[in-house]
Design an enzyme around this catalytic site. Structure first.
Site, PDB file in Angstrom:
ATOM      1  N   VAL A 160      27.153 105.263 -57.998  1.00 53.43           N
ATOM      2  CA  VAL A 160      25.793 104.719 -58.056  1.00 53.43           C
ATOM      3  C   VAL A 160      25.671 103.826 -56.819  1.00 53.43           C
ATOM      4  O   VAL A 160      26.340 102.799 -56.726  1.00 53.43           O
ATOM      5  CB  VAL A 160      25.555 103.908 -59.345  1.00 53.43           C
ATOM      6  CG1 VAL A 160      24.270 103.109 -59.231  1.00 53.43           C
ATOM      7  CG2 VAL A 160      25.501 104.829 -60.551  1.00 53.43           C
ATOM      8  N   PRO A 161      24.864 104.251 -55.827  1.00 54.31           N
ATOM      9  CA  PRO A 161      24.936 103.610 -54.508  1.00 54.31           C
ATOM     10  C   PRO A 161      24.191 102.285 -54.432  1.00 54.31           C
ATOM     11  O   PRO A 161      23.160 102.159 -53.758  1.00 54.31           O
ATOM     12  CB  PRO A 161      24.308 104.660 -53.586  1.00 54.31           C
ATOM     13  CG  PRO A 161      23.342 105.386 -54.459  1.00 54.31           C
ATOM     14  CD  PRO A 161      23.905 105.367 -55.846  1.00 54.31           C
ATOM     15  N   CYS A 162      24.719 101.262 -55.114  1.00 55.83           N
ATOM     16  CA  CYS A 162      24.062  99.960 -55.073  1.00 55.83           C
ATOM     17  C   CYS A 162      24.153  99.354 -53.673  1.00 55.83           C
ATOM     18  O   CYS A 162      23.407  98.428 -53.340  1.00 55.83           O
ATOM     19  CB  CYS A 162      24.659  99.018 -56.113  1.00 55.83           C
ATOM     20  SG  CYS A 162      26.412  98.769 -55.952  1.00 55.83           S
ATOM     21  N   HIS A 163      25.042  99.913 -52.812  1.00 58.52           N
ATOM     22  CA  HIS A 163      25.126  99.411 -51.428  1.00 58.52           C
ATOM     23  C   HIS A 163      23.858  99.750 -50.648  1.00 58.52           C
ATOM     24  O   HIS A 163      23.648  99.200 -49.574  1.00 58.52           O
ATOM     25  CB  HIS A 163      26.356  99.997 -50.730  1.00 58.52           C
ATOM     26  CG  HIS A 163      26.364 101.494 -50.660  1.00 58.52           C
ATOM     27  ND1 HIS A 163      26.868 102.280 -51.677  1.00 58.52           N
ATOM     28  CD2 HIS A 163      25.895 102.349 -49.722  1.00 58.52           C
ATOM     29  CE1 HIS A 163      26.733 103.552 -51.342  1.00 58.52           C
ATOM     30  NE2 HIS A 163      26.133 103.629 -50.165  1.00 58.52           N
TER      31      HIS A 163
END
Lengths: 263, 200
Positions: A160-163
């Protein structure tokens, strides 16, 4: 030679055997009462992936992997490597393929957190959006701070690309997986230039309009990537862009993060 | 209170907290049933694991009163057996598989023998004899094999066996006796053949 019943029954009873030692732990993993864990290489060094029959439950650095069991209440059954299908799915996801399905075990997390993480999945590789955009997109425009907290609690970073969610002022912001330097490294690996992104934000370039189409986008929106430099028009706000006659992009939806809806 | 009565009471109260105890208490018998039905340790482990996963999902949907009323031994045996049947019919559909006689000893733990008089030669003989019976068992038609495995390998009582096979007690008794008779005939025929070969 005859075989009496007792001999026969004893021979059958002797066919009972013990289960292999892997049966019980693998069964507990399959039903989600324990987690497998294996090491995975990444641009920010080795990471530990935990998963069970319900899906991937964690992506962690070494220090957090040690406390995984204490935090989740599930024993860890270490294995040598990720199953090849999962490893391939994660690779494809990190390479930008958002269609690949990766089941996630997000038990114990709130509906709000899941909404935030689901929305982060919509952000393509090589692009970023501000916290406020996520808040607006999930219908909670005032919950910007809560969105930041939820992203900090993301148990499966990278997958989950929270970056790809940055601060509303344009700075890169915090990152749960080892701090902001890692966030910059990951974004750079996805083709972005974090220093230039922050410099543009300092210059007040929050949105970029295209003079030939009259559309305004988030600076990293892929639809604006092929814009000719002479057509590039930076804006401080959506209101300023609207005033200049630009309409918000339907792909990156800048209206969601700016609190105003263009007329 | 016997182990299973306590287990179902605990499962009804706290499935997640008790499930490991259920697996540990029943894994040897579920695995043994699967191994003797399928003949292949890898497939047997897979079937036993699938059976526990199905049991867990079923228990998660049951009312506590229904869990407390479960006849655990028979219930688990039914689940394992059904999964074995599916695998056997799938195997029939793809054609005969080579019988693997040596797989039994392939790194899998054997029951611990405490008999001090067990010499290595005796152990070898015993393994050979076990393999022989296991092979004979695998030649029985699945219905008879299932009856013999549940009654004499697993040690299910006839009432539990009737429940597990969903047949009247008289029918399952007949199946067990018929299965044993077939085994005996096959065993003695093989012995006769060996004698004839030696005297020829």
């Amino acid at each position: 030679m005859t075989t009496d019943d007792r001999t026969l029954e004893a021979a059958m009873a002797d066919l009972a055997t013990t289960a292999p030692p892997t049966l019980a732990p693998n069964t507990l993993v399959a039903v989600g009462l324990a987690d497998h864990m294996a090491r995975m290489a990444s641009v920010i060094g080795p990471l530990y992936v935990a998963w069970n029959g319900l899906g991937v439950s964690a992506v962690e650095s070494a220090e957090f992997a040690d406390t995984h069991s204490a935090r989740t209440g599930r024993p860890v059954v270490p294995v040598d490597r990720l199953p090849s299908a999962l490893a391939e799915a994660i690779d494809r996801r990190l390479a930008g393929d958002r269609r690949v399905r990766i089941d996630l075990d997000l038990r114990g997390h709130s509906e709000f957190e899941r909404d935030v993480w689901r929305k982060a999945l919509d952000i393509p590789r090589g692009e970023v959006r501000p916290y406020g955009w996520v808040a607006g997109e999930i219908g909670r425009p005032k919950a910007v701070r809560a969105v930041g907290t939820a992203l900090g609690h993301n148990p499966v970073p990278l997958i989950v690309p929270c970056h790809r969610v940055v601060r509303t002022d344009g700075t890169i912001g915090q990152y749960s997986l080892g701090g902001p330097e890692n966030k910059r490294t990951i974004l750079a690996s996805e083709g972005l230039d974090p220093d230039e992104m922050e410099a543009a934000a300092r210059r007040g370039e929050r949105l970029i309009g295209c003079a030939s189409t009259g559309i305004v986008c988030w600076p990293t929106c892929h639809t604006g990537r092929h814009m000719l430099p002479k057509n590039r028009r930076p804006f401080r706000s959506l209101a300023a862009a609207a005033e200049a006659g630009y309409r918000p992009c339907k792909m990156c939806r800048p209206a969601s993060g700016t609190g105003t809806i263009a007329a | 209170m016997d182990t299973d009565t306590r287990l179902v009471a605990d499962l009804a109260r706290d499935l997640d907290g008790t499930f490991e105890a259920l697996v540990l208490a029943h894994q040897d018998r579920c695995y043994s049933i699967a191994l003797r039905m399928l003949g292949d340790p890898g497939a047997a482990e897979e079937a036993a694991q699938d059976a526990f996963v199905r049991a867990y999902r079923a228990l998660a949907g049951y009312e506590p009163s229904r869990i407390r009323d479960l006849r655990l031994r028979a219930w688990l045996a039914t689940i394992v057996l059904n999964l074995c049947r599916t695998r056997l019919s799938r195997r029939r559909a793809v054609g005969p598989q080579p019988l693997s006689l040596d797989l039994e000893g392939s790194g899998l733990p054997e029951p611990v023998t405490t008999d001090p008089s067990t010499s290595p030669a005796a152990v070898v003989d015993r393994h050979a004899e076990r393999d022989r019976w296991a092979d004979l068992l695998s030649t029985l038609p699945p219905a008879y094999r299932a009856a013999v495995v549940l009654r004499h390998v697993d040690g299910l009582s006839y009432p539990d066996l009737a429940l597990a096979l969903d047949r009247p007690e008289g029918t399952v008794k007949a199946q067990v006796h018929r299965g044993l008779a077939m085994l005996r005939t096959a065993y003695e025929a093989a012995d006769r053949l060996a004698c004839e070969e030696m005297t020829a």
